[in-house]
Design a protein around this motif. Structure first.
Motif, PDB file in Angstrom:
ATOM      1  N   VAL B 107      29.111 -37.379 -36.076  1.00  0.00           N
ATOM      2  CA  VAL B 107      28.392 -38.082 -37.352  1.00  0.00           C
ATOM      3  C   VAL B 107      26.993 -38.296 -37.016  1.00  0.00           C
ATOM      4  CG1 VAL B 107      27.987 -40.356 -38.360  1.00  0.00           C
ATOM      5  CG2 VAL B 107      30.281 -39.548 -38.222  1.00  0.00           C
ATOM      6  N   ILE B 110      24.512 -35.378 -38.469  1.00  0.00           N
ATOM      7  CA  ILE B 110      24.534 -35.410 -40.110  1.00  0.00           C
ATOM      8  C   ILE B 110      23.597 -36.567 -40.335  1.00  0.00           C
ATOM      9  CG2 ILE B 110      26.008 -35.277 -42.143  1.00  0.00           C
ATOM     10  CD1 ILE B 110      28.502 -34.663 -40.462  1.00  0.00           C
ATOM     11  N   LEU B 144      23.116 -26.655 -36.974  1.00  0.00           N
ATOM     12  CA  LEU B 144      23.000 -28.089 -37.223  1.00  0.00           C
ATOM     13  C   LEU B 144      23.624 -28.770 -38.487  1.00  0.00           C
ATOM     14  CD1 LEU B 144      19.481 -28.554 -35.806  1.00  0.00           C
ATOM     15  CD2 LEU B 144      21.421 -29.420 -34.868  1.00  0.00           C
ATOM     16  N   TRP B 149      29.681 -31.111 -39.869  1.00  0.00           N
ATOM     17  CA  TRP B 149      30.485 -31.427 -40.835  1.00  0.00           C
ATOM     18  C   TRP B 149      31.955 -31.005 -40.416  1.00  0.00           C
ATOM     19  CZ3 TRP B 149      29.959 -34.500 -44.507  1.00  0.00           C
ATOM     20  CH2 TRP B 149      28.799 -35.284 -45.010  1.00  0.00           C
ATOM     21  N   VAL B 152      33.446 -33.485 -38.047  1.00  0.00           N
ATOM     22  CA  VAL B 152      33.663 -34.660 -38.739  1.00  0.00           C
ATOM     23  C   VAL B 152      34.887 -34.549 -39.438  1.00  0.00           C
ATOM     24  CG1 VAL B 152      33.113 -36.233 -40.727  1.00  0.00           C
ATOM     25  CG2 VAL B 152      31.576 -35.866 -38.777  1.00  0.00           C
ATOM     26  N   LEU B 153      35.079 -33.693 -40.215  1.00  0.00           N
ATOM     27  CA  LEU B 153      36.372 -33.281 -41.042  1.00  0.00           C
ATOM     28  C   LEU B 153      37.460 -33.104 -40.335  1.00  0.00           C
ATOM     29  CD1 LEU B 153      34.580 -31.318 -44.111  1.00  0.00           C
ATOM     30  CD2 LEU B 153      35.125 -33.841 -44.189  1.00  0.00           C
TER      31      LEU B 153
END
Lengths: 228, 243
Positions: B107, B110, B144, B149, B152-153
């Protein structure tokens, strides 16, 4: 009040007046605590924003190597996001407690009670979905934003996982997304009014907006499916 | 659609018209205040233990105590007696030790991303100084932006599949069910099979072949609880894939 059962959720006819009434009662009963909480949260966010500001200033003034300046900005933004989410989740928890008639204190704004990481991830997923919706000509983004409005509350209150919280919010707001949209519009209005009042009005407007959102969540309670 | 208000709301202060006639002394019904009499007509709130006549409980569909979790029950089986059969509750496991720290690691990049214009400006400056090649900047920026992402998903999906409590009832499985939240329903018809994994019993869902490998999992370790879960699934005709 008309009550119907739709997709297992009792869809009370929640109008904005009801939500504002709930929120105002809770705010009036805990005015000092919410003032204090908003001030504490602002101070925390200001400290985090200083890191970003210093990194940007040093980069612009040429005191820092571009890569180092960018890294500083990176860290600053990350701290700002985490602190922002921390006080947001703590604030929502505080709003729920106040609406349920429990005593709250200003320092409760820092009590996210273990929901910080799932809350951060849920926030990311919501941002991603809203961003994708905005790319598709804005309106889908607004609809997705309204549908996922309750996701952080499901994380804080029901301890759902981020994906489950987003799905729960979509189910819970079904049939009342226009109400959520109108609620958001009125929140913007309150915040603007707060800003107009030399910014001091935000001490009332921000907790009031949190309480309105929490009041909507509180009025979306589950009942058994009629066929179950 | 059903109009719940069409049901007559019991008045706690007056006897319900169709409440059973008192059959003797005993605890008073929480709705009609009449003595309940014999155990055969008794229903007990699963949360606070308040007692009711069977008919009063069936008609109201909820506990009379407004402070009780089951004053607005999320499941129709809100009394101990109605839960006696076919009700298997599997609590959510503690979040695994590595999942949350891994989420934080995914996280932060991001959350910290400074915004496209700042990255472009810094990149142009670095390229201008001859410190890096353009392809390096593009590669780093893509990495990056995309890798965190994806992480995270993936982690959120993994947590969603393996870290949720489940309730097995007459209609299927409810994930994340609590007295105050109805949870997400997977009906018996939706389930085509199950597999035993280290984390519990993984359900294979109709029309979703990937759930053989990553799917909703009823979290239970090998032991009596897993045995009960497997037994319940097999009784409902859900077949075991890894047998």
């Amino acid at each position: 009040m008309t009550r119907t059962i739709r997709d297992g959720v009792r869809a009370d006819e929640v109008d904005l007046g009801v939500l504002f009434g709930d929120a105002w009662r809770a705010l009036r009963a805990n005015l000092g605590a919410f003032f204090g909480a908003t001030l504490l949260a602002t101070v925390m966010l200001a400290f985090a924003a200083v890191i970003v500001g210093v990194a940007m200033w040093a980069q612009i003034e040429g005191h820092l190597d571009p890569a180092l300046g960018l890294a500083g900005e990176y860290v600053g933004h990350a701290v700002l996001a985490v602190v922002g989410q921390w006080v947001f989740l703590g604030g929502l928890r505080m709003c729920l407690a106040a609406l349920r008639g429990r005593a709250v204190e200003a320092t409760d704004v820092f009590d996210a009670d273990g929901a910080l990481v799932p809350g951060l991830v849920a926030g990311m997923i919501v941002n991603l979905l809203v961003g994708l919706g905005v790319v598709m000509c804005i309106v889908p983004g607004i609809i997705v934003g309204c549908a996922t409005a309750l996701a952080p509350l499901f994380v804080v209150d029901k301890r759902l996982t981020p994906i489950a919280a987003v799905r729960a919010s979509i189910a819970a707001t079904r049939g009342r997304r226009f109400t959520v949209f109108a609620m958001y519009l009125s929140m913007y209005l309150f915040v603007i009014l707060g800003l107009v009042a030399l910014g001091l009005g935000l001490l009332v407007a921000i907790p009031f907006c949190g309480l309105v959102l929490a009041a909507l969540y509180e009025r979306t309670w589950p009942v058994a499916r009629p066929d179950a | 659609m059903i109009d719940k208000d069409a049901l007559p709301a019991p008045d706690p202060g007056s006897p319900a018209p169709d409440a059973p006639a008192p059959t003797g002394e005993g605890p008073a019904c929480g709705w009609c205040s009449e003595p309940i009499g014999v155990e055969a007509v008794m229903r007990t709130c699963a949360s606070c233990g308040a007692l009711y006549h069977r008919d009063c409980a069936a008609r109201s569909g909820r506990c009379a105590d407004e402070t009780c979790d089951l004053a607005r029950p999320s499941h129709p089986a809100w009394t101990i007696e109605t839960r006696a059969e076919g009700w298997l509750l599997v609590p959510a496991p503690r979040p695994s030790g590595w999942l949350r720290p891994a989420m934080v690691c995914a996280v932060l990049p991001i959350a910290g991303f400074p915004g496209g214009d700042r990255v472009v400006a810094a990149g142009q400056q670095l390229i201008g100084q001859g410190a890096i090649e353009p392809w390096m900047l593009i590669s780093v920026a893509m990495g990056l932006a995309i890798v965190p992402w994806a992480a995270v998903l993936t982690l959120a999906g993994l947590e969603n599949a393996t870290q949720r409590g489940a309730l097995l009832d007459a209609h299927g499985a409810l994930f994340d069910h609590s007295p105050t939240w109805r949870g997400a329903r997977l009906t018996w018809d939706d389930m085509v099979g199950f597999r035993i994994t280290a984390g519990g019993v993984r359900l294979v869902v109709r029309g979703r072949p990937w759930t053989r490998f990553v799917g909703p999992t009823i979290p239970c370790e090998e032991g009596q609880l897993m045995h009960q879960v497997v037994e319940t699934l097999e009784r409902r005709g859900v077949r075991r894939y890894d047998a």
